[in-house]
Design a protein around this motif. Sequence first.
Motif, PDB file in Angstrom:
ATOM      1  N   LEU A 125       5.692   0.239  -9.561  1.00 34.91           N
ATOM      2  CA  LEU A 125       4.313   0.016  -9.148  1.00 34.91           C
ATOM      3  C   LEU A 125       4.108  -1.322  -8.456  1.00 34.91           C
ATOM      4  O   LEU A 125       3.450  -1.399  -7.423  1.00 34.91           O
ATOM      5  N   ALA A 126       4.665  -2.385  -8.990  1.00 39.26           N
ATOM      6  CA  ALA A 126       4.455  -3.715  -8.399  1.00 39.26           C
ATOM      7  C   ALA A 126       5.014  -3.779  -6.979  1.00 39.26           C
ATOM      8  O   ALA A 126       4.397  -4.361  -6.088  1.00 39.26           O
ATOM      9  N   VAL A 127       6.163  -3.181  -6.767  1.00 36.57           N
ATOM     10  CA  VAL A 127       6.755  -3.193  -5.431  1.00 36.57           C
ATOM     11  C   VAL A 127       5.918  -2.347  -4.476  1.00 36.57           C
ATOM     12  O   VAL A 127       5.712  -2.727  -3.318  1.00 36.57           O
ATOM     13  N   CYS A 128       5.396  -1.231  -4.931  1.00 40.23           N
ATOM     14  CA  CYS A 128       4.552  -0.387  -4.092  1.00 40.23           C
ATOM     15  C   CYS A 128       3.283  -1.126  -3.669  1.00 40.23           C
ATOM     16  O   CYS A 128       2.868  -1.046  -2.514  1.00 40.23           O
ATOM     17  N   LEU A 129       2.670  -1.836  -4.594  1.00 40.65           N
ATOM     18  CA  LEU A 129       1.492  -2.635  -4.253  1.00 40.65           C
ATOM     19  C   LEU A 129       1.857  -3.716  -3.243  1.00 40.65           C
ATOM     20  O   LEU A 129       1.106  -3.969  -2.295  1.00 40.65           O
ATOM     21  N   ALA A 130       3.011  -4.344  -3.426  1.00 42.82           N
ATOM     22  CA  ALA A 130       3.454  -5.389  -2.506  1.00 42.82           C
ATOM     23  C   ALA A 130       3.738  -4.824  -1.112  1.00 42.82           C
ATOM     24  O   ALA A 130       3.473  -5.486  -0.105  1.00 42.82           O
ATOM     25  N   VAL A 131       4.257  -3.609  -1.035  1.00 45.19           N
ATOM     26  CA  VAL A 131       4.495  -2.964   0.266  1.00 45.19           C
ATOM     27  C   VAL A 131       3.165  -2.769   0.990  1.00 45.19           C
ATOM     28  O   VAL A 131       3.046  -3.040   2.186  1.00 45.19           O
ATOM     29  N   GLY A 132       2.144  -2.301   0.278  1.00 39.70           N
ATOM     30  CA  GLY A 132       0.832  -2.115   0.891  1.00 39.70           C
ATOM     31  C   GLY A 132       0.218  -3.422   1.357  1.00 39.70           C
ATOM     32  O   GLY A 132      -0.317  -3.520   2.469  1.00 39.70           O
ATOM     33  N   VAL A 133       0.298  -4.450   0.542  1.00 38.86           N
ATOM     34  CA  VAL A 133      -0.251  -5.757   0.921  1.00 38.86           C
ATOM     35  C   VAL A 133       0.520  -6.328   2.105  1.00 38.86           C
ATOM     36  O   VAL A 133      -0.078  -6.885   3.036  1.00 38.86           O
ATOM     37  N   ALA A 134       1.830  -6.177   2.113  1.00 35.72           N
ATOM     38  CA  ALA A 134       2.639  -6.677   3.232  1.00 35.72           C
ATOM     39  C   ALA A 134       2.310  -5.939   4.520  1.00 35.72           C
ATOM     40  O   ALA A 134       2.316  -6.542   5.601  1.00 35.72           O
ATOM     41  N   ALA A 135       2.006  -4.662   4.428  1.00 34.62           N
ATOM     42  CA  ALA A 135       1.628  -3.910   5.621  1.00 34.62           C
ATOM     43  C   ALA A 135       0.334  -4.465   6.217  1.00 34.62           C
ATOM     44  O   ALA A 135       0.224  -4.659   7.431  1.00 34.62           O
ATOM     45  N   PHE A 136      -0.639  -4.747   5.380  1.00 32.03           N
ATOM     46  CA  PHE A 136      -1.893  -5.301   5.880  1.00 32.03           C
ATOM     47  C   PHE A 136      -1.705  -6.736   6.376  1.00 32.03           C
ATOM     48  O   PHE A 136      -2.317  -7.142   7.364  1.00 32.03           O
ATOM     49  N   ALA A 137      -0.860  -7.506   5.712  1.00 25.47           N
ATOM     50  CA  ALA A 137      -0.572  -8.868   6.175  1.00 25.47           C
ATOM     51  C   ALA A 137       0.130  -8.827   7.528  1.00 25.47           C
ATOM     52  O   ALA A 137      -0.174  -9.626   8.417  1.00 25.47           O
ATOM     53  N   GLY A 138       1.037  -7.889   7.702  1.00 25.76           N
ATOM     54  CA  GLY A 138       1.714  -7.733   8.984  1.00 25.76           C
ATOM     55  C   GLY A 138       0.752  -7.356  10.088  1.00 25.76           C
ATOM     56  O   GLY A 138       0.852  -7.854  11.218  1.00 25.76           O
TER      57      GLY A 138
END
Length: 138
Positions: free
Chosen positions: A69-82
């Motif tokens: 779960l933590a990695v999945c949330l980080a993937v989503g946040v990184a996508a928006f940051a990108g």
Amino acid sequence: MALQRLLVGPDRTALRRGVPAVVLAGVLTAASTAVVLTSNSGGGVYFPLDAVAVGVGGAALYAARYRALAVCLAVGVAAFAGSYVGFHAVAGDEAVLGVLARFARDAEGAALGALAGGVGGAAGSAVGRALAVRRQRT
């Protein structure tokens, strides 16, 4: 132990597989947003659909395999940051680290990214569980 596996996946996969997945999500959406914005000269309102697609899709693919779960949330946040970085790269108004610092202070972008990662993580986890059950039956 079960809570740790739910959050970060099996032993060290968050470092070996998760960090590259998060970085890849950010880089893909930064490039995608920059390409979309430079190719559209019509102006108008831009909503980062590419960030949503990468956040949900990347998290779903990761969750189908590792269910972290933590990695999945980080993937989503990184996508928006990108996407945020790609948007400002087209304007050329600020350095990447400055843009990332501004994104870190913006709760809305991070919340949308976490939502996209959570949706993708839930969907991918369900698919991964279904495939695991199917493999056990055969």
